[in-house]
Design an enzyme around this catalytic site. Structure first.
Site: not given
Ligand code: DNO
Length: 400
Positions: A238, A276, A303, A350-351, A367
């Protein structure tokens, strides 16, 4: 959704304690669950029995589990100190155990001490919903006046130093505490760090630097690749969030060049990237569709979220299709990659913003259910529109 169209939709679930339950997730349309045993301290072996229970619960709810996010990398592995070889043994054991449950993709990060860093978990947007935000002024304020890191003042612009001092003078104790807790928080469900341990770690990483940290990453990756191959697991690193130096800590997964180095140095198909868009997109120097074109062959998980960058390097999390990342181009490239490789690239929204009924509920930072579901629905529509109108054309990745 028709499985043959679009990108496979997954949803991050933090386990039985997550306020968003599996039965609700099923209604979002996501088929895949992304989860981990968050309650187990970093570095320990995850019991197979418990993993099997997780798998069962997910399947009973009508979904499947192929992706673990994350098997956290213990600090001793990142710094290559103490019992790091034993911890790498444990890591391999964890890979075997999750593979036994049908997992084929593992997400992890190599950020020193802190996982993602924000300064505000409750940033009010004009429409009344709430988002996560990173403010450089607030980071400077924390670094200089709360953490009191030696030399911190040299890391910020004059503008940030002035605004941090002004804000510090009028800040309430309650606000200072909230800022501190926010910066130290890391991942929901996992133990937060403290000011003391953060300062100690910053000192340790001073001696390691970016080149040492990079070597430690390569060493760790080399030591698990065979195990990944035997167990049919693909690792996805990530990116750093945010993708620039903070608090004097080294960063090695922030740019296109960093990602290229990682996959070239440990040139094994099990060594991949978690793309991401929210992390990479927080730096104006990262060309996201360009990164996909370049290293797409090693992107195994995405993500998808968006950020609005502010003039001074601060940013807040925008809704999934607005903000500074051109999500249309990103999704188009991902769909094209899927075609080129003839395999699916799962993504998760994501989020998400805290909105509607979630404003009255407690959700884990980043989340909430409704904001993520809105993002998922928008991304699903975007992918379907692109694909049905035949907008993806074959193009090979440039390297590897
Ligand atoms: C945040 C996530 C990160 C991710 C870690 C992977 O929302 O995308 O916390 O899970 O960095 O290790």
């Amino acid at each position: 959704m028709n499985e043959k169209i679009g990108l496979p939709e997954t949803w991050r679930w933090f386990g039985p304690g997550d306020p968003v339950k599996l039965e609700s997730i099923r209604q979002t349309g996501a088929k895949g669950i992304v989860t981990a045993l968050h309650h187990i301290p970093h570095g320990e072996v995850w019991p197979l029995e418990e993993l099997m229970e997780r798998k069962q619960a997910i399947e009973q709810a009508g979904m499947h589990w192929h992706i673990v996010e994350s098997i956290p990398v213990h600090e001793n592995i990142k710094t290559r100190t103490g019992n790091y070889n034993k911890l790498l043994d444990n890591y391999r054991k964890n890979l075997e155990n999750v593979a036994a449950c049908g997992v084929d993709t593992v997400c992890y990060n190599f950020m020193p001490v802190l996982d993602w860093t924000r300064t505000d978990l409750d940033y009010l947007l004009p429409d009344g919903s709430r988002a996560l935000r990173f403010s450089f002024t607030d980071l400077a304020l924390f670094d200089i006046f709360i953490l009191k890191r030696t030399g911190a003042e040299n890391c910020y612009s004059d503008g940030h130093l002035v605004s941090a001092e002004v804000k510090w003078k009028s800040a309430t104790e309650e606000w200072k505490k909230r800022l501190t807790d926010t910066i130290l928080m890391g991942v929901p469900g996992e133990a937060p760090t403290t000011l003391e341990t953060l300062l100690e770690s910053i000192n340790i990483y001073k001696g390691i630097g970016a080149s040492g940290l990079r070597e430690n990453l390569f060493y760790s990756l080399e030591s698990i690749m065979e195990c990944c191959e035997e167990n049919n697991i693909r690792m996805t690193i990530h990116p750093d969030d945010p993708p620039f130096n903070i608090l004097g800590l080294p960063r090695i997964v922030s740019t296109h060049q960093h990602l290229v180095e990682i996959i070239r140095q440990v040139n094994h198909p099990s060594n991949g990237i978690c793309f991401c868009t929210g992390s990479l997109g927080a730096s104006k120097h990262n060309d996201l569709p360009g990164i996909l074109k370049s290293i797409g062959s090693r992107i195994y998980f995405a993500h998808l979220r968006n950020v609005s960058r502010e003039k001074d390097g601060s940013f807040f999390e925008a809704s999934h299709l607005t903000g500074d990342t051109d999500m249309y181009q990103v999704v188009k490239e991902l769909l094209r990659l899927q075609k080129d490789r003839n395999e699916k690239i799962p993504f998760r929204p994501d989020h998400g913003h805290v909105m509607l009924d979630d404003l009255k509920k407690n959700s884990l930072p980043g989340y909430p259910a409704i904001g993520r579901m809105k993002g998922l629905a928008e991304l699903r529509g975007l992918a379907m529109g692109i694909e049905k109108s035949g907008l993806t054309i074959k193009q090979e990745s440039e390297i590897i």
